[in-house]
Design a protein around this motif. Structure first.
Motif, PDB file in Angstrom:
ATOM      1  N   VAL A 175       5.143  -2.961  -3.844  1.00 12.57           N
ATOM      2  CA  VAL A 175       5.278  -3.122  -2.413  1.00 12.57           C
ATOM      3  C   VAL A 175       6.055  -4.421  -2.250  1.00 12.57           C
ATOM      4  O   VAL A 175       5.574  -5.477  -2.594  1.00 12.57           O
ATOM      5  CB  VAL A 175       3.886  -3.230  -1.777  1.00 12.57           C
TER       6      VAL A 175
ATOM      7  N   LYS B 276       7.116  -4.976   4.123  1.00  9.04           N
ATOM      8  CA  LYS B 276       5.875  -4.215   3.993  1.00  9.04           C
ATOM      9  C   LYS B 276       6.087  -2.701   3.900  1.00  9.04           C
ATOM     10  O   LYS B 276       5.440  -2.010   3.135  1.00  9.04           O
ATOM     11  CB  LYS B 276       4.966  -4.580   5.181  1.00  9.04           C
TER      12      LYS B 276
ATOM     13  N   ASN C 203     -10.296  -6.145  -7.575  1.00  3.38           N
ATOM     14  CA  ASN C 203      -8.881  -6.496  -7.432  1.00  3.38           C
ATOM     15  C   ASN C 203      -8.686  -7.714  -6.514  1.00  3.38           C
ATOM     16  O   ASN C 203      -9.614  -8.151  -5.850  1.00  3.38           O
ATOM     17  CB  ASN C 203      -8.152  -5.269  -6.851  1.00  3.38           C
TER      18      ASN C 203
ATOM     19  N   GLY D 257       3.875   2.845   4.126  1.00  2.00           N
ATOM     20  CA  GLY D 257       3.216   1.931   3.192  1.00  2.00           C
ATOM     21  C   GLY D 257       1.791   2.324   2.871  1.00  2.00           C
ATOM     22  O   GLY D 257       0.989   1.492   2.457  1.00  2.00           O
TER      23      GLY D 257
ATOM     24  N   ALA E 223      -7.002  -1.174  -0.854  1.00  2.00           N
ATOM     25  CA  ALA E 223      -7.650  -2.014  -1.870  1.00  2.00           C
ATOM     26  C   ALA E 223      -6.704  -2.265  -3.041  1.00  2.00           C
ATOM     27  O   ALA E 223      -6.902  -3.201  -3.826  1.00  2.00           O
ATOM     28  CB  ALA E 223      -8.933  -1.353  -2.358  1.00  2.00           C
ATOM     29  N   GLY E 224      -5.657  -1.416  -3.166  1.00  2.00           N
ATOM     30  CA  GLY E 224      -4.667  -1.657  -4.219  1.00  2.00           C
ATOM     31  C   GLY E 224      -4.602  -0.557  -5.280  1.00  2.00           C
ATOM     32  O   GLY E 224      -4.209  -0.824  -6.414  1.00  2.00           O
TER      33      GLY E 224
ATOM     34  N   ASP F  87      -6.501 -13.049  -6.985  1.00  2.00           N
ATOM     35  CA  ASP F  87      -5.561 -14.135  -6.699  1.00  2.00           C
ATOM     36  C   ASP F  87      -5.726 -14.642  -5.280  1.00  2.00           C
ATOM     37  O   ASP F  87      -5.119 -15.628  -4.889  1.00  2.00           O
ATOM     38  CB  ASP F  87      -4.119 -13.643  -6.885  1.00  2.00           C
TER      39      ASP F  87
HETATM   40  N1  LIG Z   1      -2.917 -10.453  -3.034  1.00  2.00           N
HETATM   41  C1  LIG Z   1      -2.945  -9.274  -3.623  1.00  2.00           C
HETATM   42  N2  LIG Z   1      -2.481  -8.200  -2.976  1.00  2.00           N
HETATM   43  C2  LIG Z   1      -2.539  -7.002  -3.603  1.00  2.00           C
HETATM   44  C3  LIG Z   1      -3.064  -6.867  -4.919  1.00  2.00           C
HETATM   45  N3  LIG Z   1      -2.995  -5.564  -5.270  1.00  2.00           N
HETATM   46  C4  LIG Z   1      -2.427  -4.917  -4.214  1.00  2.00           C
HETATM   47  N4  LIG Z   1      -2.153  -5.776  -3.205  1.00  2.00           N
HETATM   48  C5  LIG Z   1      -1.530  -5.476  -1.896  1.00  2.00           C
HETATM   49  O1  LIG Z   1      -2.401  -4.671  -1.121  1.00  2.00           O
HETATM   50  C6  LIG Z   1      -1.648  -3.775  -0.284  1.00  2.00           C
HETATM   51  C7  LIG Z   1      -2.107  -2.352  -0.489  1.00  2.00           C
HETATM   52  O2  LIG Z   1      -1.789  -1.928  -1.774  1.00  2.00           O
HETATM   53  P1  LIG Z   1      -1.726  -0.396  -2.194  1.00  2.00           P
HETATM   54  O3  LIG Z   1      -1.640  -0.383  -3.678  1.00  2.00           O
HETATM   55  O4  LIG Z   1      -0.728   0.350  -1.420  1.00  2.00           O
HETATM   56  O5  LIG Z   1      -3.172   0.080  -1.732  1.00  2.00           O
HETATM   57  P2  LIG Z   1      -3.796   1.542  -1.817  1.00  2.00           P
HETATM   58  O6  LIG Z   1      -5.220   1.345  -2.195  1.00  2.00           O
HETATM   59  O7  LIG Z   1      -2.996   2.401  -2.713  1.00  2.00           O
HETATM   60  O8  LIG Z   1      -3.689   2.048  -0.311  1.00  2.00           O
HETATM   61  P3  LIG Z   1      -3.819   3.579   0.223  1.00  2.00           P
HETATM   62  O9  LIG Z   1      -3.316   4.464  -0.862  1.00  2.00           O
HETATM   63  O10 LIG Z   1      -3.010   3.675   1.449  1.00  2.00           O
HETATM   64  O11 LIG Z   1      -5.281   3.795   0.471  1.00  2.00           O
HETATM   65  C8  LIG Z   1      -0.195  -3.988  -0.663  1.00  2.00           C
HETATM   66  O12 LIG Z   1       0.403  -4.833   0.283  1.00  2.00           O
HETATM   67  C9  LIG Z   1      -0.273  -4.654  -2.032  1.00  2.00           C
HETATM   68  O13 LIG Z   1       0.835  -5.477  -2.316  1.00  2.00           O
HETATM   69  C10 LIG Z   1      -3.548  -8.050  -5.584  1.00  2.00           C
HETATM   70  O14 LIG Z   1      -4.014  -8.032  -6.712  1.00  2.00           O
HETATM   71  N5  LIG Z   1      -3.452  -9.203  -4.873  1.00  2.00           N
END
Ligand SMILES: Nc1nc2c(ncn2[C@@H]2O[C@H](COP(=O)(O)OP(=O)(O)OP(=O)(O)O)[C@@H](O)[C@H]2O)c(=O)[nH]1
Ligand SMILES: [Mg+2]
Length: 536
Positions: A46, A50, A142, A67, A24-25, A145
């Motif tokens: 990131v 990837k 989140n 990742g 989710a980000g 965009d």
């Molecule tokens: N389009 C878009 N992509 C996003 C945004 N925020 C994060 N991402 C993308 O979502 C993916 C996952 O992001 P992470 O921040 O690693 O997600 P996480 O919640 O930490 O994932 P885990 O820790 O593995 O559970 C990455 O490819 C990011 O670039 C956003 O605001 N917009």
């Protein structure tokens, strides 16, 4: 005098976790909070490839490779007069034991939702834990965009699926490629954002009124009017920010934005700090322990070794709950019931550390050089205080772990023992068995992969997995006698074993077999979780 300063220090502490379903980000948002909080100058992100990432919180080699976040990370920094302890958690359910332990150590959470997907299963589970603990929840919608669900629908989902009131602090204008920014309902100002390539720097923001022509940007007249109508509807509902409801966990303030593009991060950070709680009292065994209590106390919720390849040591993470921590202080250690001197204490920022001389309630600090410390232990100057915060999980995946290289037995065993102590995985020992191969028990199979990877990279020990024929484990009463164990008539394929605390368990091939045994053997009731002993 001392009391006054402790109270002041407590009031400026904010200790929170970021939680959600995988992807989710959370890590991206964490990095951006560090950027806006002034703790990093340049946000890692990131990147296009990837699997190559360089964020502060995903510092483990395997995290960069995959990742995904595998282990929770503590980041302490100062911003706007606050001392912030931020904990980024892994979303994957195989690592939820780590995430749940972190939830015992925080005073509030930021729940991240992918606005295109709404509330996903793991978010729902984590939310339940927060609700049970009465932890206040702030929501970040989140990825605005990208084409997202209608914002009213997202609020409705929060209320319907999670059963929590939702109060939108700001509101998105436009959606996906037409996303213009957010309207702050408190100050009645529009924050227009510009996209920044890579999101490494703060995004330039212009603030204006809702009717500035710039606000409409490339939105069509119809879309813009729809948004105005939504905003009017919200105003009509007449709700105002209800701090008491937020602190009671009944209402969640909702912020919209996009972490990767730095949209809405500043508003989230400032809004969160203004409304989130400082550390408060904990009730343990009927005794209320207030953070202002002059006796120092805290509990260990996480252990991690080899964070810094130059040190190759092991850090116990303690959440300070009351009193003041001073380096070199002597405390009572609950597990050993001995006095220990805490001489090596650190503040933590991802895998970086710095000696810390004092800490206050809310702070998470790392203690080095105490092999006897285990997850769940209490450290205190008042031995009457005993925290029992750490949740236990039932393993659902079982595998033997072979050492293919007998010459490296020492590394293999040492590495495995360390990982067991960290709680990365559990081990079981078959009863009356001559097999020396460790039997590992995990909540999910990704944990096996982490064990193998870390054995190899941190201890130079190869390993080989072999699937074990069980999928269910149940605990027997701890006081059951050996003769009674001998006399049990087990279903086909089931085996007796012991957990690491020498408590007897039965391994079953499947749920059906476990249930059948439970139904037909009422003398020794089975439990899905180990019985916790007082000093565990
Ligand atoms: N389009 C878009 N992509 C996003 C945004 N925020 C994060 N991402 C993308 O979502 C993916 C996952 O992001 P992470 O921040 O690693 O997600 P996480 O919640 O930490 O994932 P885990 O820790 O593995 O559970 C990455 O490819 C990011 O670039 C956003 O605001 N917009
Ligand atoms: Mg992550």
């Amino acid at each position: 005098m001392r009391f006054v300063s402790i109270a002041k220090e407590i009031q400026r502490r904010r200790t929170f976790a970021i939680i959600s379903h995988p992807d989710a980000g959370k890590t991206t948002l964490t990095e951006k909070l560090l950027l806006y909080g002034g703790a990093v100058q340049l946000a890692g992100s990131v990147t296009a490839r990837k699997n190559q990432r360089a964020t502060t919180s995903d510092w483990m080699e395997l995290e960069k490779k995959r990742g995904i976040s595998i282990s929770s990370t503590v980041l302490q920094f100062d911003y706007d007069g606050y001392r912030i302890n931020l904990l980024d958690t892994p979303g994957h359910k195989d690592f939820s034991e780590d995430t749940y332990r972190v939830l015992t150590a925080v005073d509030s959470v930021v729940m991240v939702i992918d606005s295109a997907k709404g509330i996903e299963p793991q978010t729902r589970k984590l939310f339940e834990v927060c609700r049970q603990r009465g932890v206040p929840i702030f929501t970040f919608m989140n990825k605005c965009d990208r084409p997202m669900k209608n914002p009213l629908e997202l609020l409705d989902e929060l209320e319907r699926v999670l059963g929590i009131g939702a109060f939108p602090v700001n509101w998105p204008i436009g959606n996906g490629p037409d996303f213009q920014g957010v309207y702050d309902r408190q100050t009645k100002t529009m924050h227009t954002f510009e996209r920044v390539v890579g999101g490494k720097y703060r995004a330039p923001v212009s603030v204006g009124g809702l009717h500035d022509p710039a606000v409409r940007g490339n939105l069509s007249e119809a879309d813009f009017h729809k948004t105005l109508e939504e905003l009017e509807m919200l105003e009509h509902a007449g709700e105002s920010f209800d701090d008491a409801a937020v602190l009671a966990g009944k209402t969640t303030p909702v912020f919209f934005g996009s972490g990767v593009n730095n949209f809405g991060v500043q508003l989230l950070l400032d809004g969160f700090l203004k409304h989130s709680p400082a550390p408060k009292s904990r009730v343990m065994g009927g005794i209320e322990i207030s953070p202002e209590n002059p006796e120092f106390s805290g509990f260990i919720f996480k252990i991690q070794a080899n964070m810094d390849p130059r040190h190759r040591d092991r850090i116990a993470f303690i959440r300070v709950c009351s009193g003041k921590f001073d380096r070199d202080m002597t405390v009572h250690h609950s597990r050993s019931e001995k006095k220990v001197r805490l001489s090596s204490s650190h503040k933590l920022f991802g895998n970086e550390r710095e000696t810390v001389d004092e800490a206050y309630p809310g702070d998470v600090i790392g203690l080095v050089g105490h092999d006897s410390f285990g997850i769940g232990d209490t450290l205190t100057t008042d031995p009457k205080i005993l925290y029992k915060e750490i949740p236990r999980f039932t393993p659902e995946a079982f595998s033997y772990l072979h050492n293919p290289n007998t010459g490296k037995y020492k590394q293999f065993r040492q590495g495995l023992d360390q990982l067991l102590q960290e709680g990365v995985i559990q081990a079981l020992y078959l009863r009356n068995s001559s097999i020396k191969t460790p039997l590992l028990a995990a909540v999910g199979p990704l944990q096996f992969e982490v064990v193998q990877f870390r054995l190899e990279s941190e201890y130079g020990a190869e390993s080989r997995l072999e699937a074990a024929p069980w999928s269910v484990v149940r605990w027997l009463p701890t006081n059951i006698k050996e003769d009674d164990l001998d006399a049990l008539s087990l279903p086909t394929g089931a085996r007796l074993a012991y957990d690491i605390g020498k408590n007897p368990v039965i391994l079953f091939q499947n749920d059906w077999s476990a249930n059948y045994f439970g139904e037909t053997n009422k003398t020794f009731p089975l439990s899905a979780l180990p019985v916790q002993t007082a000093r565990e």
